[in-house]
Design an enzyme around this catalytic site. Sequence first.
Site, mmCIF file in Angstrom:
data_model
loop_
_atom_site.group_PDB
_atom_site.id
_atom_site.type_symbol
_atom_site.label_atom_id
_atom_site.label_comp_id
_atom_site.label_asym_id
_atom_site.label_seq_id
_atom_site.Cartn_x
_atom_site.Cartn_y
_atom_site.Cartn_z
ATOM 1 N N CYS A 1 47.363 29.987 42.001
ATOM 2 C CA CYS A 1 46.543 28.811 42.203
ATOM 3 C C CYS A 1 47.047 27.698 41.310
ATOM 4 C CB CYS A 1 45.080 29.121 41.913
ATOM 5 S SG CYS A 1 44.821 29.763 40.280
ATOM 6 N N ALA B 1 46.277 42.151 41.081
ATOM 7 C CA ALA B 1 45.400 41.421 40.154
ATOM 8 C C ALA B 1 44.141 41.131 40.947
ATOM 9 C CB ALA B 1 46.079 40.143 39.677
ATOM 10 N N ALA B 2 43.284 42.126 41.011
ATOM 11 C CA ALA B 2 42.255 42.121 42.049
ATOM 12 C C ALA B 2 40.995 41.348 41.694
ATOM 13 C CB ALA B 2 41.881 43.554 42.400
ATOM 14 N N ALA B 3 40.660 41.257 40.422
ATOM 15 C CA ALA B 3 39.393 40.612 40.081
ATOM 16 C C ALA B 3 39.409 39.165 40.503
ATOM 17 C CB ALA B 3 39.139 40.724 38.579
ATOM 18 N N PRO B 4 38.286 38.578 40.900
ATOM 19 C CA PRO B 4 36.966 39.166 41.025
ATOM 20 C C PRO B 4 36.723 39.955 42.307
ATOM 21 C CG PRO B 4 36.860 36.860 41.566
ATOM 22 C CD PRO B 4 38.279 37.143 41.232
ATOM 23 N N GLY B 5 37.707 40.030 43.186
ATOM 24 C CA GLY B 5 37.559 40.926 44.318
ATOM 25 C C GLY B 5 37.427 40.259 45.662
ATOM 26 N N GLY B 6 37.553 38.959 45.727
ATOM 27 C CA GLY B 6 37.431 38.289 47.014
ATOM 28 C C GLY B 6 38.536 38.683 47.965
ATOM 29 N N LYS B 7 39.742 38.726 47.445
ATOM 30 C CA LYS B 7 40.871 39.054 48.310
ATOM 31 C C LYS B 7 40.876 40.530 48.651
ATOM 32 C CE LYS B 7 43.586 35.321 46.404
ATOM 33 N NZ LYS B 7 42.802 35.025 45.206
#
Lengths: 188, 720
Positions: B479, B352-358
């Site tokens: 979270c 679940a990549a969005a928004p891409g920080g991780k």
Amino acid sequence: MRPLDEKETTQVFEKLFKFTGPNLKHLLERPAVEGPDPEPGRYCLRLHRNRVYYASEALVRRATAVARPCLAAVGTPIGKFTHHGSFHLTVHALDLLAAHARRRVWLKPDTERSFLFGNSVPKSSLARITENTKAGDGVVVMSMADVPLGFGIAARSAQDCRKADTNAVVVLHQADAGEYLRKEEELM
Amino acid sequence: MAKKGTKSKPQLPPLAPAGKKGSKAAPPPKAAKRVPKKQMLLESSDDSDTEQPQQLQEEDSDIDVPSDSDAEELSGSDAEAEGGSSSGEEVEEDEDEGDDESDDDSLADDFLADSDEGSGNLLRSLVGFTEGGDSGLDSDDSDDLEAKSRAIDERQQKAEDDAEEELKTNIRSESDEFKLPTAEELEEEAHLPPNLPNLKRRISEIVRVLSNFNKLRQKDVPRKDYVNQLKTDIMSYYGYNDFLIETLIEMFPAVELVEVLEAFEKRPPECLRTNTLKTRRRDLAAALIPRGFNLDPIGKWSKVGLVVYDSTISAGATTEYMAGHYMKQGASSFLPVMALAPQEKERIVDMAAAPGGKTTYIGALMKNTGIIYANEFNEKRLHGLLGNIHRMGVTNTIVCNYDGKELPKVLGMNSVDRVLLDAPCTGTGTIWKDPQIKTSKDIEDIRNCAFVQKQLLLAAIDLVDANSKTGGYVVYSTCSIMIPENEAVIDYALKKRNVKLVPCGLDFGRPGFIRYREHRFHTSLDKTRRFYPHVNNMDGFFVAKLKKLSNTIPVTSESTKASEGAAEMADSSEDDEDKKTVNDEREKGVPDKEEKAVQMKNRKETKKTNKGANITKESKHVPDRPAKHIKNHKKDALETDGPESTEPYVDGKEVHREETKQTGQKKKSTSDRTKKFGPKSTLGLKEKKPVSDTKRKRKWQFKLRRDWEAEKKSDKRRKV
């Protein structure tokens, strides 16, 4: 996702040649870093939904498992084909170009903002320019801290720049890093 | 003016004003003016009227006669001035009387004196009160000095007594027992707009009572009443809905509950993550600070994090941001990637990549080697993800748009080294970013989220290759602070798949819940970590790291049986790839074990097709085996009863062999288990047999087996 055909490849290479010159060979023949294999092979270009992606062979091989409607990107996109078939480089190619381009232009610190808003570079913003730039060459625009800001086409040669008027355009804007904020939809 | 300088002293002793006011022999003009005003405000009685004309008279006389004790006057005037500050409103009244000079002075003095403490003023005003009555009596300065000093003493004494009385009344009112508001009071309150300070006070009072309930409670008022009142007060003060408050009250003790709520009211700290692909934290800070950023490293636990206290321009508008030198990210988002610890040249999936920080952090850690499959289900969030990936210069990604549950089918089961699942959740840990969550989440939302999360986690586990050389890990994070979304999901995964929890590698944060109300989770859940805003100053977060033990999926969903079966299957699957003849023994053993499990429980349907498939894969010949101790004949008896019927090749000899092999294998598997995963492992389940004696035996068994295997290996090599 498919490899580019002859015509498309020539178009892409033409655009890239303006920036890299003979270095273009190096762009495609350097050993790749990405990919989980011990030898990920070389880089290649692939076309997917009118966008050209630059990725290592290992990545490309694995991306074939993903269905076409579901694939969003592979590696780095470098540009896109417009509706009528011409090719434009996009800002995502910036890192690649900055690494391989021959001609660079450095901007004065206060004038970076203007370029990042999408304006062309006037002589007054120019701090440095690579010596043997010719008109029509592709240049990468950098800040004084050597941070690549974008790229464009040199409107004048290096000598002409010296003689030019303060407001004369030196670099025609093609893409800048500010587009990441301004044009968020650009990759879709 | 010297006087003004001295006025800054917080509190002159009541002596001075008392003395000064008492000695009407030479009160400074201002003092005389101030006294009547005080009287007017405080008393609002008839006395003031009578005294005023007298004072005025005195004033005139005073002006004519310069006093002997000038120094006293000066200090007295200071006191007067301070006393006059309580009557700040009375400044206007100054104008009515006499001197212009003194008017100006008194105005100025009042302003300065306003800064003095009110309590001193209160005292002095009281003194002024009392003095007012006396002021008319004393007429002459040059008169009886003794009488004066006596008067001074009396006044001082009176002032002190009054002060003490006041203190006492104050203390008494504070130590009054806290009483819950009655129904009528509540009704009244309901009609008025909410009185916030009152609510706050009541909340803190109830918390105080609850934390020391036996001593501070009202008689015969049950705890439940206090808790209910607390709930209603919190709901109206902080703005939460009923469900959230209930869960928070259940999760935290009263004092901590208030801390949590207060923390959620604050603004979250803004954090940046340096993109190590393009710059270093030092250089980034050096570039940002001149732009007006007030930065600090985020803490010892991260080498790439920066926290921004304030900035003149937005952190998302700098040249460095556009060049991809850093990413705006919450501090808690660093944690799952740190727990995942991706290595170079690995295959990673971010489900679940969005928004891409991780994703970009993973890419930076891997230095653009290996491959990251960045998946995002929601199309609308894809462009943000793409933008971030390309801006940060992460080149080893394949971005796709699948439902996470489908990924094992697309990418293949057991195909990647690590998976990060930052699951979609109700977001109750991020209330300070999105206050709307306070009112919008309900039990249904949590249940739906938990359902999706469980499915995603199982898919993530299926994606991972247990036999990966460097990996085999799944990191699950949310979270949210809700237990059904965190511990319950992990517990479910432990039951359904051959995984175990391992330490996250994060040395701060609270361990997860092992038991909560009526739920009992697996004991290893204390290896998970929970983070809270009031403890760690980051979003409420939950991180768990699972290691996949084997690629086979357990048939039964009983936790105990699955684990024992899992151990067996772990061994079997490992040897699968070696294609050793030993395998079939294992395979035979496996279904037996399962059968036994099934028999014992008498519940599940045995999926014979599974076992059959397993068996038919392997070759059929039975190799020689060194003699082994045969233990636990009772167990064997149980086992052999069932399997005989299902085993395709039943032979007297083979049965015996099977028995030995089973037991041997069982022993080996358990010893293997203990050897591989440490004495306390085996998924935290207890062995049914006593340990010491059998453990020794098992170790011997294992040694024998190992020698035999080594022999076999060397034989094979020689043959090849």
